[in-house]
Structure formats: C-alpha cells, structure tokens
Motif scaffolding. Structure first.
Motif, mmCIF file in Angstrom:
data_model
loop_
_atom_site.group_PDB
_atom_site.id
_atom_site.type_symbol
_atom_site.label_atom_id
_atom_site.label_comp_id
_atom_site.label_asym_id
_atom_site.label_seq_id
_atom_site.Cartn_x
_atom_site.Cartn_y
_atom_site.Cartn_z
ATOM 1 N N LEU A 50 0.948 -1.216 0.025
ATOM 2 C CA LEU A 50 0.365 0.133 -0.105
ATOM 3 C C LEU A 50 0.820 1.213 0.169
ATOM 4 O O LEU A 50 0.391 2.236 -0.675
ATOM 5 C CB LEU A 50 -0.718 -0.142 1.175
ATOM 6 N N PHE A 51 2.231 1.301 0.705
ATOM 7 C CA PHE A 51 2.830 2.552 0.728
ATOM 8 C C PHE A 51 4.006 2.324 0.598
ATOM 9 O O PHE A 51 4.844 3.616 0.542
ATOM 10 C CB PHE A 51 2.720 2.715 2.458
ATOM 11 N N GLY A 52 4.476 1.173 -0.059
ATOM 12 C CA GLY A 52 6.110 1.253 -0.351
ATOM 13 C C GLY A 52 7.135 1.274 0.278
ATOM 14 O O GLY A 52 7.074 1.088 1.495
ATOM 15 N N ALA A 53 8.076 2.171 0.123
ATOM 16 C CA ALA A 53 9.503 2.503 0.876
ATOM 17 C C ALA A 53 9.667 3.690 0.517
ATOM 18 O O ALA A 53 10.729 4.028 -0.289
ATOM 19 C CB ALA A 53 10.517 1.393 0.400
ATOM 20 N N GLY A 54 8.954 4.541 0.858
ATOM 21 C CA GLY A 54 9.231 6.205 0.712
ATOM 22 C C GLY A 54 8.775 6.658 1.864
ATOM 23 O O GLY A 54 8.896 6.590 3.309
ATOM 24 N N HIS A 55 8.414 8.290 1.669
ATOM 25 C CA HIS A 55 7.939 9.100 2.809
ATOM 26 C C HIS A 55 7.109 8.654 3.567
ATOM 27 O O HIS A 55 7.197 8.878 4.807
ATOM 28 C CB HIS A 55 7.926 10.712 1.981
ATOM 29 N N ASP A 56 5.877 8.055 3.182
ATOM 30 C CA ASP A 56 4.728 7.858 4.105
ATOM 31 C C ASP A 56 5.022 6.506 4.867
ATOM 32 O O ASP A 56 4.960 6.438 6.240
ATOM 33 C CB ASP A 56 3.641 7.357 3.115
ATOM 34 N N SER A 57 5.546 5.705 4.308
ATOM 35 C CA SER A 57 6.201 4.367 4.961
ATOM 36 C C SER A 57 7.168 4.748 5.932
ATOM 37 O O SER A 57 7.168 4.455 7.381
ATOM 38 C CB SER A 57 6.678 3.229 4.326
ATOM 39 N N PRO A 103 15.692 13.681 13.620
ATOM 40 C CA PRO A 103 15.739 15.110 13.499
ATOM 41 C C PRO A 103 16.045 15.362 12.099
ATOM 42 O O PRO A 103 15.882 16.723 11.511
ATOM 43 C CB PRO A 103 17.155 15.330 14.286
ATOM 44 N N GLY A 104 16.486 14.408 11.270
ATOM 45 C CA GLY A 104 16.739 14.732 9.771
ATOM 46 C C GLY A 104 15.399 14.622 8.915
ATOM 47 O O GLY A 104 15.562 14.829 7.477
ATOM 48 N N LEU A 105 14.215 13.999 9.291
ATOM 49 C CA LEU A 105 13.186 13.968 8.639
ATOM 50 C C LEU A 105 12.442 15.476 7.920
ATOM 51 O O LEU A 105 12.467 16.271 8.529
ATOM 52 C CB LEU A 105 11.830 13.601 9.349
ATOM 53 N N PRO A 106 12.429 15.348 6.580
ATOM 54 C CA PRO A 106 12.047 16.815 5.954
ATOM 55 C C PRO A 106 11.001 17.522 6.260
ATOM 56 O O PRO A 106 10.662 18.511 6.530
ATOM 57 C CB PRO A 106 12.130 16.581 4.345
ATOM 58 N N ASP A 107 9.748 16.443 6.321
ATOM 59 C CA ASP A 107 8.354 17.086 6.640
ATOM 60 C C ASP A 107 7.911 16.023 7.768
ATOM 61 O O ASP A 107 7.459 14.964 7.590
ATOM 62 C CB ASP A 107 7.445 16.935 5.471
ATOM 63 N N LEU A 132 19.681 9.843 5.860
ATOM 64 C CA LEU A 132 20.028 9.076 4.348
ATOM 65 C C LEU A 132 18.603 9.340 3.414
ATOM 66 O O LEU A 132 17.634 9.860 3.885
ATOM 67 C CB LEU A 132 20.190 7.677 4.708
ATOM 68 N N PRO A 133 18.677 9.039 2.206
ATOM 69 C CA PRO A 133 17.839 9.124 1.184
ATOM 70 C C PRO A 133 16.364 8.325 1.582
ATOM 71 O O PRO A 133 16.527 7.497 2.434
ATOM 72 C CB PRO A 133 18.381 8.395 -0.124
ATOM 73 N N SER A 134 15.529 9.088 1.098
ATOM 74 C CA SER A 134 14.255 8.488 1.531
ATOM 75 C C SER A 134 14.100 6.903 1.016
ATOM 76 O O SER A 134 14.594 6.433 -0.039
ATOM 77 C CB SER A 134 13.174 9.364 0.853
ATOM 78 N N GLY A 135 13.703 6.142 2.079
ATOM 79 C CA GLY A 135 13.265 4.602 1.624
ATOM 80 C C GLY A 135 14.095 3.981 2.952
ATOM 81 O O GLY A 135 14.082 2.997 3.046
ATOM 82 N N ALA A 136 15.319 4.788 3.183
ATOM 83 C CA ALA A 136 16.620 4.122 4.048
ATOM 84 C C ALA A 136 15.748 3.304 5.283
ATOM 85 O O ALA A 136 16.134 2.254 5.545
ATOM 86 C CB ALA A 136 17.584 4.911 4.390
ATOM 87 N N ILE A 137 14.878 4.120 6.054
ATOM 88 C CA ILE A 137 14.430 3.485 7.455
ATOM 89 C C ILE A 137 13.643 2.437 6.968
ATOM 90 O O ILE A 137 13.560 1.443 7.500
ATOM 91 C CB ILE A 137 13.467 4.545 8.011
#
Length: 555
Positions: A57-64, A154-158, A298-303
C-alpha cells in the motif's frame, strides 16, 4: 484457554507428581513449546502479511518512513511492557508468589487462603498502579508527539505525518502494558495459549484496520491499526487472566497481615528491584532508536529498507526463543526453590536448542535473502530496487542473529532471582555503546549496511558479556563447553549459508528457489554438523523421537 495436562484441577504439573521424576514436567513443556511454536509461527505469518500489506500500500518512501518512525513507540513499548521488562520482572514475581501460596495454604480455610493469597496481594498491589502510570505516560506522549518525532528523526524533511501517526501509536503504551502484565501472570501459572496468541490478534487488528481505512486515511490507517491491535492483545487474554489469576479479593489489602502485604508490594515500587530490568530493556530497544536516528539523514526509503530487513531477519531468532519463553517460569521457580542444578541443566539445554534453531535460520536468511524478500514484498509500490537494497541489508543483519538470540536466552536466568542484578543492564549498555560508535562511524561510509553491521557488532558484544558473566554470577554453566558447542554450530551455519548463496541464483523463479532452499540449507547444516560432530546436531534425531513419544503419552 490455558494449557494444562494435569487431570486433577488447576494446579500446573510438578516434577514430583509421579515417580517418573521430570517426565510430567517434560511432557508438559514439550506440549507447551509445541503450542507456543504454532501460535508464534502464526503470529509471524500474520506479521509478514502485515508488512507485505504496508509495503504494497505504501511502498518504501516518505509515507512508510513516517509510519515507521511512529512505530518506534510501540516497538519500545513492546520491549518494555511485553517481551523484556514486564516478563523479566513479573514472571519471577508471580513465580515467587505461587511458591509462597503453596507453602502457606496448609491449615487454612478456603476463605483465609483467598484473603491471604500472595498472588491476589501481588495483583492488588501492582496492577492498578501500573494502569494509572501507563495511562499518564500515554497522555504525555500524545501531547509531546512533535518533540518525540524531532528526537527520533531530526533529519526528517516533513515531520507532520509522523507526528499524527505517533499520536495514534502512543495509545499502545497502556494496552501493551496491560497485555504484558496478563502474559507474565499467565505464563507463571503455566497457561501459555493466550499469551502466545497476542501477536496473532495484534497483527489481525493492524491488517484489518489498514484494509478498511487506507483509502481515506492513507498511512494513518496503519497507525490506527497498531492502536486497535494493542487493544486486542489485552482482550484476548482477559478471560484466561480472570479465570487463572483474578483481580484479588477487594478486601485483600485490608485483611492480609501487613508484613505479607509489604513483602508483595515492592515488586513494582522499589527502584532497586525494577531499575536493572528497565535499564536493560531500554538499552536493548534503543538499538532501533539508534538505527532510525542515523538513517533519518539518508535518502528516502532507508528507514523502510532497514525495517523490512530486520523484521524478516529476526524471525529465526523469535522462533528460536520460544523454548526459553516456555521454560522461563521453570527456571524462575527452580531458582526460588534453591534448585540451582536443575536451573543450570535447563539453561544449558535452552542455549543449545536456541542456538541450533537460530543458526539454521540464519543460514537460510543469508543464503536466500534476495529470493525471500522478492517473494514476500516485491509487489505494488515495493519495487525490485527496494528488494535488492533490503536483501543486502538483511544479509548484514543476519550476522547478529545469534547475538540477539543469546541475549534473549541469557538474560532470563539473570532475572530469575528474587532481586535482579545490574550486570545485564551494564552488558547491554556496553553493546549499545559499540552500536552507537560503530554506527556513527560506518553510516557515512556504507549507509544502511554500516548501520546493520553496527547493530550486529553491538548485540554480539552484549551476548559475549552475558555468556561469560552468567557462570560466575548466577548459574555455574560450563561456559567453555557452551561456547565450543555454539562455535561448531556456527561452522555448520557458514557452510549452509554459502551453499544457499551459490545455489539460490541458479533457479530463476524466486519462490521455487526459496522453497528448495528450505530443504537444501537444513540438509547442508545437518551434514556439516554431523561431520564436525556438533553434539546438538548428532543428538537431534533422538530428541525428536523423545518429543514424539511425549506427545503420544500426553494424548
């Protein structure tokens, strides 16, 4: 309903029940381990379905990533309130209360025994205070969600989405605490089915809520599902808790002798008693905090890649610890009764079986990582690129699985005594320090791989410290023999993993390749173990035959 094999009532089986020595208890533990294994496996399957649903549903990006940051709260709560702190504190407390109940009931009427029941006194002295405390903590977390997210990532953009999800997941602090308390009490009473079913209920709640609400709420539906699942964890155990433990007579606090009340009351109040357990659990779960803190930049999806890799990689560890979960009350009661030789034998057997299971699983995880991730997650928003990144990280995580398993198995004997020791907390703190320093250095060079490697190094450090410290402080296990045994199993795991790594890509279809790997890896593990005379492997056929005979006798 609770698991019991005794024909005569609600007393759990006792070693002295027959002239057969440990046979009744052995049969009970075999059946309890099998039931626990089945429900644990079911919970793990539903957990995979949950993760697959999130990935789809949410992939590996900002929402997840936002949801996984919020999921840090229930992950920490689970460690503190279900798996580690609550279990390590309350299982021995209830075990000691049950021992005092058995010793004090002679000559008392039923009414007197109920009024002066140490178990009822323990519940009355601890559960109400726990509920009030956890409700207050949950409220504070909901109000302070922006600050919590700022600390965790702390490094989360939004951070707005992560804050909204955190407010929903903070509710699990209360529900997990109640569920963990119920689980500890029921396990001490040797009722294993309801506690083993909690993760089935938890994951069903998450999956159902996500499927029902994701179109309207997006990833917030996953956070709401976590809250619903936490509630179900407590509700699924409530009937068994009322039946086996109860909430104690309302007048128990007033009617019981003051010295008996005081003996039970400190279990959750005296800082010296709870602090070693709390610090150990916090340090252990802080590894996840370190990972997400480092990965936030790190780039989006690392977490997300770290999370999916860790969830799948740790499945062998979770399953390997099921026997320790079942036998923890036995070790605690043996320690309470001064039967240290019995406790030593039980701990050594647990270490051998847990190491065998986790290393065989580790070989499969490392050997067939790409195929496993592709089969489980590569669909919907989860791309092939995500598969490759997650599989590579999972292979690095695999090197720490033995450490995670040993920490789980070795920490239990330390906390089986009437007063917990600080040594596990110090050992876990040392491992956490290794994790932090190594992760901070490695993340700049190797990104997510460096974070996973630091996790493996930190937990392995703790495992070595606990193994060497147990024999000199708590139970005189033969550390050298245990270490040599684990080393031989490690050699078998290396051979099996290498075989899988080479053979896996030879079959293009990932599902067929992984299925054949489930046969090839154990076969190579067993053949290598036999060749180098690993005792646990050579003795396995006899143990399987013995367990089969026990099940036949139980029926």
């Amino acid at each position: 309903m609770g698991l019991s094999v005794t024909p005569g009532g609600d007393r759990p089986p006792d070693e002295s029940a027959t002239s057969g020595g440990s046979q009744p208890l052995g049969r009970f533990l075999a059946k309890a381990a099998a039931v626990t294994a089945g429900l644990t496996a079911a919970g793990a399957v539903f957990g995979l379905v949950r993760d697959q649903t999130i990935a789809h549903l949410f992939g590996a990006g900002h929402d997840s990533d936002a949801f996984l940051i919020a999921w840090t709260v229930p992950e920490m709560a689970s460690t503190l309130l279900i798996e580690d702190a609550m279990a390590l504190l309350m299982v021995p407390a209830f075990s000691h209360a049950l021992a005092r109940r058995a010793a004090a009931r002679a000559g008392l009427t039923r009414r007197e025994a109920r009024i002066q029941d140490p178990v009822g006194l323990l519940v009355g002295a601890t559960l109400p205070r726990l509920v009030v405390l956890l409700a207050a903590v949950a409220t504070v977390l909901i109000m302070a969600a922006p600050a919590v997210v700022a600390v965790l990532a702390p490094g989360l953009p939004d951070p707005r989405l992560a804050i909204e999800c955190t407010r929903l997941t903070a509710l699990t602090v209360l529900s997990f605490g109640i569920a963990g308390y119920f689980s500890a009490a029921l396990r001490a009473h040797r009722s294993f089915v309801p506690p083993a079913a909690i993760y089935v209920s938890y994951n069903v709640g998450i999956i159902g809520t996500m499927l029902a609400l994701h179109a309207q709420w997006g990833v917030r539906a996953a956070a709401a599902g976590v809250a619903v699942g936490g509630l179900l964890m407590a509700l699924v155990q409530l009937p068994a808790f009322v039946r086996n433990v109860g909430f104690g007579p309302p007048r128990a606090k007033r009617s019981a002798p003051r010295n008996q009340r005081d003996r039970d009351r400190p279990t959750l109040i005296a800082f010296g008693v709870i602090a070693p357990v709390i610090f150990f659990a916090v340090f252990r779960q802080s590894q996840v905090l370190v990972e997400r803190f480092l990965a936030a930049s790190l780039p989006s999806g690392a977490i997300s890649h770290l999370n999916y890799a860790q969830k799948v990689a740790q499945m062998p560890m979770v399953l390997s610890l099921m026997i320790c979960t079942v036998t923890f009350p036995v070790v605690a009661q043996a320690m309470a009764g001064g039967e240290r030789e019995k406790a030593r034998r039980r701990v050594e057997r647990d270490l051998a079986l847990a190491s065998l299971a986790v290393l065989m699983g580790t070989a499969l995880v490392i050997g067939y990582a790409p195929q496993i991730i592709q089969v489980l997650f590569e669909r919907g928003a989860f791309t092939h690129r995500d598969t490759l990144a997650t599989a590579s990280v999972m292979r690095v995580y695999g090197f720490g699985l033995l450490g995670h398993c040993l920490v789980g198995a070795l920490s239990r004997p330390f906390f089986s005594t009437a007063r917990p020791t600080w040594f596990p907390a110090f050992a876990m703190g040392a491992g956490l320090l290794v994790n932090i320093v190594a992760g901070a250095f490695a993340v700049g060079w190797w990104g997510t791989y460096g974070i996973a490697a630091a996790n493996a190094a930190g937990i392995s450090t703790t495992a070595v410290l606990l193994l060497t410290g147990l024999g000199s402080r708590i139970i005189t296990i033969q550390v050298r023999r245990v270490a040599v045994s684990i080393g031989r199993l490690g050699v078998a795991a290396v051979a099996a993993a290498a075989t899988g790594w080479i053979a896996g890509p030879m079959i293009p279809d990932p599902m067929l390749s992984a299925a054949l790997g489930c046969l090839l890896v154990p076969a190579m593990f067993g053949a290598t173990g036999m060749a180098i005379r690993a005792l646990e492997v050579t003795a396995l056929p006899g143990q399987i035959s013995q367990l089969t005979q026990r099940f036949r006798n139980v029926r």
